[in-house]
Write a protein that holds these residues in place. Structure first.
Motif, PDB file in Angstrom:
ATOM      1  N   ASP A  45       0.846  -1.200   0.000  1.00  0.00           N
ATOM      2  CA  ASP A  45       0.000   0.000   0.000  1.00  0.00           C
ATOM      3  C   ASP A  45       0.880   1.249   0.000  1.00  0.00           C
ATOM      4  N   GLY A  46       1.960   1.201   0.783  1.00  0.00           N
ATOM      5  CA  GLY A  46       2.893   2.318   0.846  1.00  0.00           C
ATOM      6  C   GLY A  46       3.614   2.578  -0.463  1.00  0.00           C
ATOM      7  N   GLU A  47       3.654   1.566  -1.314  1.00  0.00           N
ATOM      8  CA  GLU A  47       4.271   1.702  -2.639  1.00  0.00           C
ATOM      9  C   GLU A  47       3.243   2.089  -3.700  1.00  0.00           C
ATOM     10  N   GLY A  48       2.004   2.343  -3.248  1.00  0.00           N
ATOM     11  CA  GLY A  48       0.978   2.821  -4.169  1.00  0.00           C
ATOM     12  C   GLY A  48       0.059   1.753  -4.736  1.00  0.00           C
ATOM     13  N   PHE A  49       0.282   0.505  -4.381  1.00  0.00           N
ATOM     14  CA  PHE A  49      -0.605  -0.562  -4.863  1.00  0.00           C
ATOM     15  C   PHE A  49      -1.866  -0.589  -4.005  1.00  0.00           C
ATOM     16  N   ARG A  50      -2.951  -1.032  -4.598  1.00  0.00           N
ATOM     17  CA  ARG A  50      -4.192  -1.232  -3.840  1.00  0.00           C
ATOM     18  C   ARG A  50      -4.285  -2.719  -3.546  1.00  0.00           C
ATOM     19  N   CYS A  51      -4.214  -3.069  -2.278  1.00  0.00           N
ATOM     20  CA  CYS A  51      -4.149  -4.480  -1.893  1.00  0.00           C
ATOM     21  C   CYS A  51      -5.482  -4.983  -1.339  1.00  0.00           C
ATOM     22  N   HIS A  52      -5.856  -6.157  -1.806  1.00  0.00           N
ATOM     23  CA  HIS A  52      -6.974  -6.908  -1.261  1.00  0.00           C
ATOM     24  C   HIS A  52      -6.349  -8.131  -0.603  1.00  0.00           C
TER      25      HIS A  52
END
Length: 139
Positions: free
Chosen positions: A28-35
């Motif tokens: 998330d901190g790298e900009g990905f949206r995680c599920h």
């Protein structure tokens, strides 16, 4: 300053919730949206809910159904047969490695995950465009 647009959506699958949440926070901190999902069953539900998921990162050894089972189900599903998969596991022998190669996974990481290597792999799969890079560089 507007927030940078999110990068791709990722699905993280691991029955160890602490490791799952730590990885989700990092990505998330790298900009990905995680599920996240703690089982294959929940992972399949997430994939149905979020059809734009661009990559799956899965553990192999889970109590009810294995990560290999998840990958096989993806490969058998016409709409997801080419969905990239990265495997993270504490135990990978030569037989399992051969099966993962046959299933065309994008990468195999031994636990504990070396985050820099994982981020390098994700950056090569999903490079930032120039605008995203500039937005991320601004404090």
């Amino acid at each position: 300053m507007p927030a940078s647009p999110p990068r791709e959506q990722l699905l993280l699958v691991d029955d160890e919730e602490e490791a799952l949440n730590e990885l989700a926070e990092l990505l998330d901190g790298e900009g990905f949206r995680c599920h996240v999902a703690t089982s294959v069953k929940l992972a399949l539900q997430q994939l149905t809910r979020h059809p734009d998921i661009a990559l799956v990162i899965t553990d192999l050894n889970m109590p009810e159904e294995s990560g290999i089972s998840l990958i096989k189900r993806l490969r058998d599903h016409t709409a997801r047969e080419y969905l990239p998969v990265i495997v993270c596991s504490g135990q990978i022998d030569s037989v399992v490695a051969g099966e993962l190669d046959r299933l065309q996974v994008q990468g195999v990481f031994r636990k504990p995950i070396y985050h820099t290597r994982l981020l390098d792999t994700l950056s090569s799969l999903f490079p930032l465009d120039e605008v995203q890079e500039k937005l991320r560089a601004v404090p």
